[in-house]
Motif scaffolding. Structure first.
Motif, PDB file in Angstrom:
ATOM      1  N   GLY A 151       0.830  -1.203   0.000  1.00 14.33           N
ATOM      2  CA  GLY A 151       0.000   0.000   0.000  1.00 14.33           C
ATOM      3  C   GLY A 151       0.861   1.247   0.000  1.00 14.33           C
ATOM      4  O   GLY A 151       0.602   2.199  -0.728  1.00 14.33           O
ATOM      5  N   ALA A 152       1.906   1.249   0.805  1.00  9.66           N
ATOM      6  CA  ALA A 152       2.834   2.370   0.850  1.00  9.66           C
ATOM      7  C   ALA A 152       3.594   2.477  -0.473  1.00  9.66           C
ATOM      8  O   ALA A 152       3.802   3.565  -0.994  1.00  9.66           O
ATOM      9  CB  ALA A 152       3.807   2.216   2.009  1.00  9.66           C
ATOM     10  N   PHE A 153       3.999   1.330  -1.007  1.00  9.12           N
ATOM     11  CA  PHE A 153       4.718   1.329  -2.290  1.00  9.12           C
ATOM     12  C   PHE A 153       3.850   1.900  -3.400  1.00  9.12           C
ATOM     13  O   PHE A 153       4.289   2.783  -4.148  1.00  9.12           O
ATOM     14  CB  PHE A 153       5.164  -0.096  -2.645  1.00  9.12           C
ATOM     15  N   LEU A 154       2.622   1.397  -3.524  1.00  7.88           N
ATOM     16  CA  LEU A 154       1.737   1.885  -4.589  1.00  7.88           C
ATOM     17  C   LEU A 154       1.400   3.360  -4.419  1.00  7.88           C
ATOM     18  O   LEU A 154       1.391   4.112  -5.407  1.00  7.88           O
ATOM     19  CB  LEU A 154       0.448   1.055  -4.637  1.00  7.88           C
ATOM     20  N   ALA A 155       1.132   3.773  -3.191  1.00  6.15           N
ATOM     21  CA  ALA A 155       0.819   5.184  -2.949  1.00  6.15           C
ATOM     22  C   ALA A 155       1.997   6.063  -3.353  1.00  6.15           C
ATOM     23  O   ALA A 155       1.817   7.090  -4.024  1.00  6.15           O
ATOM     24  CB  ALA A 155       0.465   5.400  -1.479  1.00  6.15           C
ATOM     25  N   ALA A 156       3.194   5.670  -2.962  1.00  3.98           N
ATOM     26  CA  ALA A 156       4.382   6.466  -3.295  1.00  3.98           C
ATOM     27  C   ALA A 156       4.635   6.462  -4.800  1.00  3.98           C
ATOM     28  O   ALA A 156       4.913   7.510  -5.394  1.00  3.98           O
ATOM     29  CB  ALA A 156       5.602   5.936  -2.551  1.00  3.98           C
ATOM     30  N   ALA A 157       4.535   5.289  -5.424  1.00  2.00           N
ATOM     31  CA  ALA A 157       4.818   5.203  -6.857  1.00  2.00           C
ATOM     32  C   ALA A 157       3.838   6.041  -7.677  1.00  2.00           C
ATOM     33  O   ALA A 157       4.241   6.816  -8.548  1.00  2.00           O
ATOM     34  CB  ALA A 157       4.789   3.740  -7.314  1.00  2.00           C
ATOM     35  N   VAL A 158       2.551   5.905  -7.395  1.00  2.00           N
ATOM     36  CA  VAL A 158       1.545   6.659  -8.146  1.00  2.00           C
ATOM     37  C   VAL A 158       1.652   8.151  -7.863  1.00  2.00           C
ATOM     38  O   VAL A 158       1.662   8.979  -8.783  1.00  2.00           O
ATOM     39  CB  VAL A 158       0.124   6.134  -7.835  1.00  2.00           C
ATOM     40  N   ALA A 159       1.747   8.512  -6.590  1.00  2.00           N
ATOM     41  CA  ALA A 159       1.806   9.933  -6.228  1.00  2.00           C
ATOM     42  C   ALA A 159       3.050  10.600  -6.808  1.00  2.00           C
ATOM     43  O   ALA A 159       2.961  11.710  -7.350  1.00  2.00           O
ATOM     44  CB  ALA A 159       1.775  10.091  -4.705  1.00  2.00           C
ATOM     45  N   PHE A 160       4.195   9.946  -6.715  1.00  2.23           N
ATOM     46  CA  PHE A 160       5.420  10.545  -7.253  1.00  2.23           C
ATOM     47  C   PHE A 160       5.387  10.615  -8.773  1.00  2.23           C
ATOM     48  O   PHE A 160       5.846  11.597  -9.362  1.00  2.23           O
ATOM     49  CB  PHE A 160       6.666   9.796  -6.769  1.00  2.23           C
ATOM     50  N   PHE A 161       4.864   9.593  -9.410  1.00  2.00           N
ATOM     51  CA  PHE A 161       4.784   9.639 -10.874  1.00  2.00           C
ATOM     52  C   PHE A 161       3.943  10.828 -11.309  1.00  2.00           C
ATOM     53  O   PHE A 161       4.334  11.596 -12.188  1.00  2.00           O
ATOM     54  CB  PHE A 161       4.208   8.329 -11.427  1.00  2.00           C
ATOM     55  N   LEU A 162       2.778  10.994 -10.686  1.00  2.00           N
ATOM     56  CA  LEU A 162       1.905  12.109 -11.040  1.00  2.00           C
ATOM     57  C   LEU A 162       2.510  13.460 -10.667  1.00  2.00           C
ATOM     58  O   LEU A 162       2.418  14.422 -11.433  1.00  2.00           O
ATOM     59  CB  LEU A 162       0.541  11.954 -10.363  1.00  2.00           C
ATOM     60  N   ALA A 163       3.131  13.530  -9.501  1.00  2.00           N
ATOM     61  CA  ALA A 163       3.710  14.796  -9.059  1.00  2.00           C
ATOM     62  C   ALA A 163       4.850  15.248  -9.963  1.00  2.00           C
ATOM     63  O   ALA A 163       5.085  16.449 -10.107  1.00  2.00           O
ATOM     64  CB  ALA A 163       4.206  14.676  -7.618  1.00  2.00           C
ATOM     65  N   GLU A 164       5.525  14.306 -10.580  1.00  2.00           N
ATOM     66  CA  GLU A 164       6.650  14.663 -11.442  1.00  2.00           C
ATOM     67  C   GLU A 164       6.220  15.071 -12.846  1.00  2.00           C
ATOM     68  O   GLU A 164       7.027  15.619 -13.588  1.00  2.00           O
ATOM     69  CB  GLU A 164       7.633  13.488 -11.523  1.00  2.00           C
ATOM     70  N   ILE A 165       4.972  14.825 -13.218  1.00  2.00           N
ATOM     71  CA  ILE A 165       4.520  15.211 -14.558  1.00  2.00           C
ATOM     72  C   ILE A 165       4.525  16.734 -14.656  1.00  2.00           C
ATOM     73  O   ILE A 165       3.857  17.421 -13.911  1.00  2.00           O
ATOM     74  CB  ILE A 165       3.119  14.650 -14.871  1.00  2.00           C
ATOM     75  N   GLY A 166       5.322  17.242 -15.558  1.00  2.00           N
ATOM     76  CA  GLY A 166       5.422  18.678 -15.763  1.00  2.00           C
ATOM     77  C   GLY A 166       6.246  19.402 -14.719  1.00  2.00           C
ATOM     78  O   GLY A 166       6.366  20.625 -14.762  1.00  2.00           O
ATOM     79  N   ASP A 167       6.831  18.665 -13.776  1.00  4.71           N
ATOM     80  CA  ASP A 167       7.647  19.274 -12.724  1.00  4.71           C
ATOM     81  C   ASP A 167       8.973  19.736 -13.313  1.00  4.71           C
ATOM     82  O   ASP A 167       9.400  19.271 -14.375  1.00  4.71           O
ATOM     83  CB  ASP A 167       7.881  18.234 -11.618  1.00  4.71           C
ATOM     84  N   LYS A 168       9.643  20.619 -12.583  1.00  3.96           N
ATOM     85  CA  LYS A 168      10.905  21.156 -13.097  1.00  3.96           C
ATOM     86  C   LYS A 168      11.940  20.064 -13.328  1.00  3.96           C
ATOM     87  O   LYS A 168      12.722  20.150 -14.268  1.00  3.96           O
ATOM     88  CB  LYS A 168      11.440  22.251 -12.186  1.00  3.96           C
ATOM     89  N   THR A 169      11.952  19.022 -12.485  1.00  6.18           N
ATOM     90  CA  THR A 169      12.937  17.961 -12.693  1.00  6.18           C
ATOM     91  C   THR A 169      12.617  17.133 -13.936  1.00  6.18           C
ATOM     92  O   THR A 169      13.526  16.623 -14.579  1.00  6.18           O
ATOM     93  CB  THR A 169      13.070  17.051 -11.460  1.00  6.18           C
ATOM     94  N   GLN A 170      11.343  17.036 -14.295  1.00  5.31           N
ATOM     95  CA  GLN A 170      10.997  16.349 -15.538  1.00  5.31           C
ATOM     96  C   GLN A 170      11.443  17.189 -16.737  1.00  5.31           C
ATOM     97  O   GLN A 170      11.989  16.660 -17.699  1.00  5.31           O
ATOM     98  CB  GLN A 170       9.501  16.067 -15.601  1.00  5.31           C
ATOM     99  N   VAL A 171      11.238  18.478 -16.643  1.00  3.64           N
ATOM    100  CA  VAL A 171      11.676  19.379 -17.718  1.00  3.64           C
ATOM    101  C   VAL A 171      13.197  19.353 -17.831  1.00  3.64           C
ATOM    102  O   VAL A 171      13.747  19.319 -18.942  1.00  3.64           O
ATOM    103  CB  VAL A 171      11.146  20.805 -17.475  1.00  3.64           C
ATOM    104  N   VAL A 172      13.885  19.342 -16.690  1.00  6.32           N
ATOM    105  CA  VAL A 172      15.343  19.256 -16.693  1.00  6.32           C
ATOM    106  C   VAL A 172      15.787  17.948 -17.332  1.00  6.32           C
ATOM    107  O   VAL A 172      16.758  17.918 -18.097  1.00  6.32           O
ATOM    108  CB  VAL A 172      15.897  19.384 -15.251  1.00  6.32           C
ATOM    109  N   THR A 173      15.075  16.862 -17.046  1.00  8.94           N
ATOM    110  CA  THR A 173      15.416  15.568 -17.638  1.00  8.94           C
ATOM    111  C   THR A 173      15.300  15.618 -19.155  1.00  8.94           C
ATOM    112  O   THR A 173      16.174  15.107 -19.871  1.00  8.94           O
ATOM    113  CB  THR A 173      14.516  14.451 -17.063  1.00  8.94           C
ATOM    114  N   VAL A 174      14.246  16.248 -19.656  1.00  7.47           N
ATOM    115  CA  VAL A 174      14.089  16.391 -21.106  1.00  7.47           C
ATOM    116  C   VAL A 174      15.263  17.186 -21.675  1.00  7.47           C
ATOM    117  O   VAL A 174      15.873  16.795 -22.682  1.00  7.47           O
ATOM    118  CB  VAL A 174      12.742  17.069 -21.455  1.00  7.47           C
ATOM    119  N   ALA A 175      15.585  18.297 -21.027  1.00  6.98           N
ATOM    120  CA  ALA A 175      16.690  19.138 -21.513  1.00  6.98           C
ATOM    121  C   ALA A 175      18.020  18.385 -21.486  1.00  6.98           C
ATOM    122  O   ALA A 175      18.812  18.476 -22.439  1.00  6.98           O
ATOM    123  CB  ALA A 175      16.775  20.407 -20.677  1.00  6.98           C
ATOM    124  N   LEU A 176      18.268  17.656 -20.408  1.00  3.10           N
ATOM    125  CA  LEU A 176      19.506  16.881 -20.316  1.00  3.10           C
ATOM    126  C   LEU A 176      19.559  15.803 -21.395  1.00  3.10           C
ATOM    127  O   LEU A 176      20.618  15.554 -21.985  1.00  3.10           O
ATOM    128  CB  LEU A 176      19.645  16.256 -18.933  1.00  3.10           C
TER     129      LEU A 176
END
Length: 188
Positions: free
Chosen positions: A100-125
């Motif tokens: 339950g903790a694993f799924l909550a963390a995986a889903v929440a982090f995946f969604l939170a990273e969509i469009g986040d600055k680190t995702q944009v940085v990853t694209v640029a890198l």
């Protein structure tokens, strides 16, 4: 090796003070299971950053920033509403079932990273450095360097305070704020 080290450093610095550090703290306070949360963060980051790097290279410019902002903003608002719904299981069950903790963390982090600055940085890198696997490995390590300490801080706080019943309200408020900020085009 330069690609890996540059990617690690850039993302570790970009992640400091980011919303996902707060998310890690909230998840740790809720579940009190650091290892499944850390594994969830790792899996979500690898998948998200791989998708960002690969798709960023393939379809750059096809989705407007305005559309992405609305999708992210509405998604966070939906998560905020969902966070207000009390869990059906007791605290003991949450500790017995680490997935339950694993799924909550995986889903929440995946969604939170969509469009986040680190995702944009990853694209640029990924556009600037090769090979792609070194960029993904570096950005993932950078995320882990920044977010894993927040998991342990959240567990430490939860062990000393009886805040579990308030965590869902805090989580709902955080996601609602993130949704509004995304809709307004602020932060990220």
């Amino acid at each position: 090796m330069d690609t890996f080290l540059i990617s690690t450093g850039v993302v570790a610095v970009a992640e400091i003070g980011d919303k996902t550090q707060l998310l890690a703290l909230i998840l740790a306070a809720r579940f009190r299971r650091p290892l499944p949360i850390i594994l969830g963060i790792f899996v979500a980051t690898v998948l998200n950053h791989f998708a960002a790097g690969w798709l960023g290279l393939q379809v750059a410019g096809l989705v407007s920033p305005a559309v992405l902002r609305w999708v992210i903003g509405l998604g966070f608002l939906a998560i905020a509403i969902w966070a207000l719904i009390p869990d059906e299981m007791g605290e003991e069950e949450a500790q017995i079932k680490p997935y339950g903790a694993f799924l909550a963390a995986a889903v929440a982090f995946f969604l939170a990273e969509i469009g986040d600055k680190t995702q944009v940085v990853t694209v640029a890198l990924a556009l600037k450095y090769q090979p792609l696997w070194a960029v993904i490995a570096g950005t993932t390590l950078g995320m882990m360097i920044a977010d894993v300490p927040a998991v342990f801080v959240g567990k430490w706080i939860a062990a000393r305070m009886h805040i579990l019943r308030y965590v869902r309200f805090v989580a709902a408020a955080v996601f609602a704020l993130l949704g509004v900020l995304a809709l307004l085009g602020i932060g990220g």
